[in-house]
Every structure is written in C-alpha cells, then in structure tokens.
Write a protein that holds these residues in place. Structure first.
Motif, PDB file in Angstrom:
ATOM      1  N   GLY A 287       0.806  -1.217   0.000  1.00 43.40           N
ATOM      2  CA  GLY A 287       0.000   0.000   0.000  1.00 43.40           C
ATOM      3  C   GLY A 287       0.833   1.257   0.000  1.00 43.40           C
ATOM      4  O   GLY A 287       0.308   2.366   0.071  1.00 43.40           O
ATOM      5  N   LEU A 288       2.149   1.089  -0.102  1.00 41.87           N
ATOM      6  CA  LEU A 288       3.072   2.215  -0.112  1.00 41.87           C
ATOM      7  C   LEU A 288       2.932   2.995  -1.420  1.00 41.87           C
ATOM      8  O   LEU A 288       2.904   2.417  -2.506  1.00 41.87           O
ATOM      9  CB  LEU A 288       4.494   1.677   0.033  1.00 41.87           C
ATOM     10  CG  LEU A 288       5.623   2.601   0.490  1.00 41.87           C
ATOM     11  CD1 LEU A 288       5.301   3.247   1.823  1.00 41.87           C
ATOM     12  CD2 LEU A 288       6.916   1.801   0.590  1.00 41.87           C
ATOM     13  N   VAL A 289       2.849   4.325  -1.319  1.00 38.86           N
ATOM     14  CA  VAL A 289       2.679   5.198  -2.482  1.00 38.86           C
ATOM     15  C   VAL A 289       3.987   5.915  -2.766  1.00 38.86           C
ATOM     16  O   VAL A 289       4.621   6.469  -1.857  1.00 38.86           O
ATOM     17  CB  VAL A 289       1.569   6.233  -2.240  1.00 38.86           C
ATOM     18  CG1 VAL A 289       1.459   7.207  -3.410  1.00 38.86           C
ATOM     19  CG2 VAL A 289       0.241   5.532  -2.021  1.00 38.86           C
ATOM     20  N   SER A 290       4.402   5.921  -4.021  1.00 42.64           N
ATOM     21  CA  SER A 290       5.631   6.607  -4.411  1.00 42.64           C
ATOM     22  C   SER A 290       5.428   8.115  -4.448  1.00 42.64           C
ATOM     23  O   SER A 290       4.488   8.611  -5.066  1.00 42.64           O
ATOM     24  CB  SER A 290       6.083   6.127  -5.795  1.00 42.64           C
ATOM     25  OG  SER A 290       7.079   6.995  -6.316  1.00 42.64           O
ATOM     26  N   CYS A 291       6.318   8.823  -3.786  1.00 46.13           N
ATOM     27  CA  CYS A 291       6.366  10.287  -3.898  1.00 46.13           C
ATOM     28  C   CYS A 291       7.432  10.707  -4.889  1.00 46.13           C
ATOM     29  O   CYS A 291       7.872  11.872  -4.885  1.00 46.13           O
ATOM     30  CB  CYS A 291       6.631  10.913  -2.528  1.00 46.13           C
ATOM     31  SG  CYS A 291       5.219  10.828  -1.402  1.00 46.13           S
ATOM     32  N   ALA A 292       7.867   9.756  -5.722  1.00 44.59           N
ATOM     33  CA  ALA A 292       8.814  10.020  -6.824  1.00 44.59           C
ATOM     34  C   ALA A 292      10.024  10.797  -6.325  1.00 44.59           C
ATOM     35  O   ALA A 292      10.712  10.351  -5.429  1.00 44.59           O
ATOM     36  CB  ALA A 292       8.084  10.736  -7.956  1.00 44.59           C
ATOM     37  N   GLY A 293      10.276  11.975  -6.892  1.00 48.88           N
ATOM     38  CA  GLY A 293      11.459  12.753  -6.534  1.00 48.88           C
ATOM     39  C   GLY A 293      11.195  13.859  -5.534  1.00 48.88           C
ATOM     40  O   GLY A 293      11.971  14.830  -5.464  1.00 48.88           O
ATOM     41  N   MET A 294      10.147  13.750  -4.760  1.00 49.49           N
ATOM     42  CA  MET A 294       9.873  14.768  -3.742  1.00 49.49           C
ATOM     43  C   MET A 294      10.954  14.756  -2.665  1.00 49.49           C
ATOM     44  O   MET A 294      11.524  13.712  -2.330  1.00 49.49           O
ATOM     45  CB  MET A 294       8.513  14.521  -3.094  1.00 49.49           C
ATOM     46  CG  MET A 294       7.359  15.263  -3.738  1.00 49.49           C
ATOM     47  SD  MET A 294       5.891  15.239  -2.693  1.00 49.49           S
ATOM     48  CE  MET A 294       4.998  13.878  -3.434  1.00 49.49           C
ATOM     49  N   THR A 295      11.206  15.923  -2.099  1.00 54.92           N
ATOM     50  CA  THR A 295      12.085  16.017  -0.941  1.00 54.92           C
ATOM     51  C   THR A 295      11.336  15.552   0.304  1.00 54.92           C
ATOM     52  O   THR A 295      10.105  15.448   0.312  1.00 54.92           O
ATOM     53  CB  THR A 295      12.539  17.470  -0.722  1.00 54.92           C
ATOM     54  OG1 THR A 295      11.381  18.272  -0.392  1.00 54.92           O
ATOM     55  CG2 THR A 295      13.212  18.032  -1.966  1.00 54.92           C
ATOM     56  N   ARG A 296      12.083  15.309   1.366  1.00 54.76           N
ATOM     57  CA  ARG A 296      11.434  14.950   2.629  1.00 54.76           C
ATOM     58  C   ARG A 296      10.506  16.076   3.086  1.00 54.76           C
ATOM     59  O   ARG A 296       9.375  15.841   3.518  1.00 54.76           O
ATOM     60  CB  ARG A 296      12.474  14.681   3.713  1.00 54.76           C
ATOM     61  CG  ARG A 296      11.851  14.410   5.096  1.00 54.76           C
ATOM     62  CD  ARG A 296      12.866  14.534   6.208  1.00 54.76           C
ATOM     63  NE  ARG A 296      13.900  13.536   6.075  1.00 54.76           N
ATOM     64  CZ  ARG A 296      15.162  13.731   6.444  1.00 54.76           C
ATOM     65  NH1 ARG A 296      15.537  14.899   6.929  1.00 54.76           N
ATOM     66  NH2 ARG A 296      16.055  12.766   6.322  1.00 54.76           N
ATOM     67  N   GLU A 297      10.984  17.318   2.977  1.00 53.28           N
ATOM     68  CA  GLU A 297      10.182  18.450   3.430  1.00 53.28           C
ATOM     69  C   GLU A 297       8.869  18.546   2.647  1.00 53.28           C
ATOM     70  O   GLU A 297       7.799  18.769   3.223  1.00 53.28           O
ATOM     71  CB  GLU A 297      10.983  19.753   3.287  1.00 53.28           C
ATOM     72  CG  GLU A 297      12.210  19.834   4.173  1.00 53.28           C
ATOM     73  CD  GLU A 297      13.477  19.291   3.510  1.00 53.28           C
ATOM     74  OE1 GLU A 297      14.581  19.600   3.981  1.00 53.28           O
ATOM     75  OE2 GLU A 297      13.347  18.550   2.503  1.00 53.28           O
ATOM     76  N   ALA A 298       8.967  18.387   1.322  1.00 50.62           N
ATOM     77  CA  ALA A 298       7.765  18.495   0.493  1.00 50.62           C
ATOM     78  C   ALA A 298       6.798  17.350   0.766  1.00 50.62           C
ATOM     79  O   ALA A 298       5.580  17.557   0.852  1.00 50.62           O
ATOM     80  CB  ALA A 298       8.144  18.529  -0.980  1.00 50.62           C
ATOM     81  N   ALA A 299       7.323  16.129   0.888  1.00 53.27           N
ATOM     82  CA  ALA A 299       6.448  14.978   1.132  1.00 53.27           C
ATOM     83  C   ALA A 299       5.727  15.100   2.473  1.00 53.27           C
ATOM     84  O   ALA A 299       4.532  14.820   2.580  1.00 53.27           O
ATOM     85  CB  ALA A 299       7.261  13.690   1.069  1.00 53.27           C
TER      86      ALA A 299
END
Length: 330
Positions: A287-299
């Motif tokens: 169920g894990l969703v990819s945040c692709a190239g997001m930074t930790r702060e943005a995610a």
C-alpha cells in the motif's frame, strides 16, 4: 507578476532577529523597529510599502510545530483578505525554514499573491552578515514582482518552496534547490477541495528511514503508535527489506487500518520507481505510495496538507501522485 504595493512582513523569530543572552543567542521581540531603522539608513533600496506583524510566541525554528504552520497560514490569509496585502515576506529561522516553506506551499494552494520566506545564518546587525542582504534582497524581488506561490529566498536565489533544502549549517549559501528528478506536468489549476480557504487540523506523522537491521517489531511499534501517515525513506529507487515477511505484514496491516504510507528515496538526487526491482514491487504491494522525486520536506508538507483536510486514505493517495505546486514536476 505585478510589483507589490502593500506587503505584509510576518516575523516568527529565528536567527535573523536573535540577540545574545546568558544562554546564547535567543529569539527577541522588537524587530520592526530595527527593520525600519535599517531601511531609513538606506533609502536607496527599492522596497514595497509594508506593514508588520509579529507572531506570538516568537520561536527558535527548532521548536516549530504544525500548530505554528497553521498560525502562519491564518496570519497570511488575514493579511491578504482583511488588510489588502498583495505579497507576504515571512521571516523564519533556518533550521526548519525548508519544512515551513513546503508546508505553506500546500496550506496556501490557490492564494493569489506571492509568499516569500527568508532568514539568515547570522543575526541582523552582525558586520558582514547575511541578514539584511537576505531580507532586503527578498523585498526587492517582491518590489519587482513575483508570480503567486510560496518561495524561499536565500543568498540571492529565489527557490520554489517545495524544492528547497538546507544543505549547510554554517555558510551563507546554506539552501539549494533540489536536484531530485522531476516528472509529469503541473496542474493548471488548484482543485477547490484543496483550496487554502479550507481549514486544516494537526496530523500525527512520522518519518522512518530504512536501514540494515530494521526489523518488524520496530516498524510495527511505529505504525501502531497512532500515526495517520508515515513517510518511509527507502533505498535507491524504492527498495527495502522485502525478504522480511513480518515487516511487510506490519505495513499491510497499517494500511488496512487507514494509515497513509508514502515513500521517498534516501538518495539526495534519487526518485522512487517501485517497478524497477522486485524488492520495490514487494514494498509497493503493502500500500506504499511513491512520492517520486519529492524532498522529505515536500512529502511531509503534502501529507500534512492533505490528511489535515480530513480526506480519506484513498483521496490522499490520489493527490500524492499529482503535482500541485512544483513538488513533482519542478
């Protein structure tokens, strides 16, 4: 891109306004007087007319919380909608400056004015320091005109609020724009469901880096602690200990309970693509969703902004993979 004619300067604390105490540098009130004195001493600087507001309590940004983000959001909206401000300059400590810039990017989706965050590595008044150059540099950019959105200004550079990160702890060029891969296209408009006018609430979030030796008991303890969303920092392109069946079960069980599970790469220039390796595909199956190239702060900011709206797990997951303010598309 119209030049600002009435600016809100919102002071939250941070090094830029700190003064020395017996215990070391600490946030101090009264920054408006110092700012007006500095402007009067340099009338050649081109800056918009501005009004000043100081949040209470003022903070060392190491103490920043979600409640403070919501307080900032409220003060910004009030300045724009009640006092007619057409731009905002937010003064903030550097330790969590990128986190606040990212979170406000999602809290202020659709706000029709630019919001620029800045701070400094040295207090205002230090000879040769970066406080006044950063502050007046940001003011000059706003005087020239900036498109609506949230930005971070530092050391002469204007960075997207969702792509900035602190890379150095003792240099004026402490902040840089993320070099993580981007993909997709930016949404043409902000959906009403995510508009800044909708109230948010605090959210219980956690970040868990994967590392050799992380076991199911530790993961399960985190997932059963009451968290509403967890950001996993995976290896490389989105791999992890996929041979640990109990760890995968802990993730699946949490997802079944409604916990939102999101993933970024631990690599400074990495992006999550689960289908490259079988180990990644197995993680994604939980169920894990990819945040692709997001930074930790943005995610984290995006999780906060979405879950804080009261959206369902499925709705949050749907918006996580769509670019809203340059967090994915750059």
């Amino acid at each position: 891109m119209s030049p600002s004619r009435k600016l809100l300067v919102l002071y939250t604390g941070g090094t830029i306004g700190m003064q020395m105490t017996d215990a070391g540098l600490a946030p101090a009130s009264g920054f408006e007087v110092r700012l007006r004195a500095e402007q009067a001493a340099n009338p050649e600087r081109l800056v918009p007319d501005w009004i000043f507001r100081e949040l209470s309590p003022i903070l060392d940004s190491a103490n920043m919380t979600q409640t403070n983000w919501l307080q900032m959001r409220d003060a910004i909206v009030e300045g724009v909608e009640r006092h007619g401000c057409d731009a905002v300059l937010l003064l903030h400590g550097t330790d969590t400056l990128a986190y606040s810039a990212a979170s406000l990017s999602f809290l202020l989706l659709g706000l029709p004015v630019p919001v620029v965050l800045t701070g400094s590595m040295q207090p205002a008044g230090v000879e040769g320091g970066d406080a006044w150059p950063n502050l007046f540099g940001a003011l000059e950019r706003l005087h020239t005109g900036i498109e609506p959105g949230v930005y971070l200004y530092f050391n002469g550079h204007l960075l997207p609020g969702t792509r900035a990160g602190k890379q150095k702890s003792d240099a004026f060029d402490a902040f840089t724009e993320s070099r993580r891969p981007t993909r997709g296209t930016r949404a043409n408009s902000v959906p009403d469901a995510l508009n800044y006018r909708h109230p948010r609430r605090p959210v219980v979030l956690a970040v868990q880096p994967l590392f050799p030796g992380l076991g199911a008991p530790q993961m399960r303890a985190l997932l059963e602690s009451g968290v509403q969303g967890v950001l996993l920092e995976c290896y490389g392109s989105g791999t992890g200990p996929s041979a640990d069946a109990e760890l995968l079960k802990a993730l699946k069980d949490a997802h079944a309970r409604g916990v939102v599970l999101a993933a970024i790469s631990q690599c400074p220039e990495g992006s999550v693509e689960f289908d490259i390796y079988a180990a990644g595909s197995l993680l994604a199956s939980t169920g894990l969703v990819s945040c692709a190239g997001m930074t930790r702060e943005a995610a984290l900011g995006k999780l906060f902004g979405l879950i804080g709206l009261g959206l369902s797990q499925a709705e949050v997951e749907s918006w996580l993979v769509q670019d809203l303010c340059r967090e994915l598309a750059g």
